[in-house]
Design a protein around this motif. Sequence first.
Motif, short mmCIF file in Angstrom:
data_model
loop_
_atom_site.label_atom_id
_atom_site.label_comp_id
_atom_site.label_asym_id
_atom_site.label_seq_id
_atom_site.Cartn_x
_atom_site.Cartn_y
_atom_site.Cartn_z
N GLU A 225 0.83 -1.20 0.00
CA GLU A 225 0.00 0.00 0.00
C GLU A 225 0.87 1.25 0.00
OE1 GLU A 225 -3.93 1.70 2.39
OE2 GLU A 225 -2.81 -0.02 3.17
N THR A 253 -3.07 -2.92 -4.76
CA THR A 253 -4.44 -2.69 -5.22
C THR A 253 -5.22 -1.86 -4.19
OG1 THR A 253 -5.22 -4.80 -4.29
CG2 THR A 253 -4.47 -4.81 -6.57
N ARG A 254 -4.95 -2.11 -2.93
CA ARG A 254 -5.60 -1.33 -1.88
C ARG A 254 -5.17 0.14 -1.93
NH1 ARG A 254 -5.33 -2.97 4.55
NH2 ARG A 254 -6.44 -1.15 5.37
N CYS A 256 -4.10 1.73 -4.56
CA CYS A 256 -4.70 2.32 -5.76
C CYS A 256 -6.15 2.72 -5.49
CB CYS A 256 -4.66 1.32 -6.92
SG CYS A 256 -3.01 1.06 -7.60
N ARG A 257 -6.89 1.85 -4.83
CA ARG A 257 -8.29 2.12 -4.53
C ARG A 257 -8.42 3.35 -3.64
NH1 ARG A 257 -9.59 -2.71 -3.90
NH2 ARG A 257 -9.11 -2.92 -1.68
N GLY A 260 -8.14 6.47 -5.76
CA GLY A 260 -9.04 6.59 -6.90
C GLY A 260 -8.45 6.13 -8.21
N SER A 262 -7.99 3.20 -10.82
CA SER A 262 -8.66 1.93 -11.10
C SER A 262 -7.66 0.85 -11.52
CB SER A 262 -9.70 2.11 -12.21
OG SER A 262 -9.08 2.38 -13.46
N ASP A 282 -10.50 -7.93 -4.70
CA ASP A 282 -11.29 -7.15 -5.65
C ASP A 282 -10.43 -6.03 -6.22
OD1 ASP A 282 -13.34 -6.09 -7.16
OD2 ASP A 282 -14.24 -4.99 -5.47
N SER A 331 -6.99 -8.39 -12.36
CA SER A 331 -6.15 -7.24 -12.02
C SER A 331 -5.27 -6.82 -13.20
CB SER A 331 -5.28 -7.55 -10.80
OG SER A 331 -4.33 -8.56 -11.11
#
Length: 336
Positions: A225, A253-254, A256-257, A260, A262, A282, A331
Amino acid sequence: MTIAEVAERAGVSTATVSRALSGGRPVSAEVTRRVRKAAAELGYAVNPIARALRNSRTDTVGMVVPSISNPFFTSLVESVEHALGRDGKELFLCDAQSDPVVEAKRLASLVSRNVDGIIVSPTHGTESASAVLETARRLPLVQLDRFVGGTSTDWVGVDDLAAMRLVLDHLHAAGARSVAFVGSLLTNSSTEQRLAGFRRRSAELDLKVGPDSVLLGDYSVEWGEAAAGKLIDAGEPPDAVVCADDLIALGVTRGCRARGVSVPGQLQVTGFDNIEFARLSDPALTTVDQPRERIAAEAVRLLAAAGKADAGEKQASAHIALVPELVVRQSTKPVG
């Protein structure tokens, strides 16, 4: 109950009972069935301590891993335990806590407990060397997944260089033209090999790797992260991030989420190991699958072969790099 009573009920000699229950020498399936049935009816159980004294073996194997909290090592331990169980052996597991000093103590403890052999995934590429070598001088030893450089013990794991070719070929085909690498510090062979494979294949494919696009920390979600934050906050994130393991990838991925960005629309992400959480994330994670069952089976086979070698007999060490498989999920972008 005594072995003589079991022999009398089964209608065989005490020597046959011993062979049938120990598996040391071949006995027909029918005789084995009769002996085990008689033993069960009489409540007879083999005394493992007495058997160990007679056979000069304990039918136990020690295993030391860097961190049992890492899901990859948890699943690898499970695979090794299953492989040993098929050979009638028990596993003693030790957690090195990612510390070479603790690892050395765990190895010495297993040696003192007279295990028949040891399987170890070294915590450090150089600082683990002395303890691994000392242990290998006293007992059969196989290095698993990671290895200490300059040692002559058997090793089995996945081909990390081939794995990076699979990852980067897929990303290139999916449209990525710039890539970053996020891994742990270069203190273990896994990260060293994966980074080497990343650099080699990205150069061959003419993929751009920026001067600040290789970030090294540890195998954790938190580090992934933080690394995602560094790449995104720098202003021009790459098209894809190649992670040295799935925990890091889940963290990326966390991250990135949280900002914002994608995945995979703006940034593609790949992992390594194919832990259970990879398919549940996810988006579900594209990752390298390590053939854990085969790795475990080979390690147990190599350990058994070393245990049967004549004392003092010098044998060439085996270096077995198994072929990885890329599991493509959501992903990364579809190819074509």
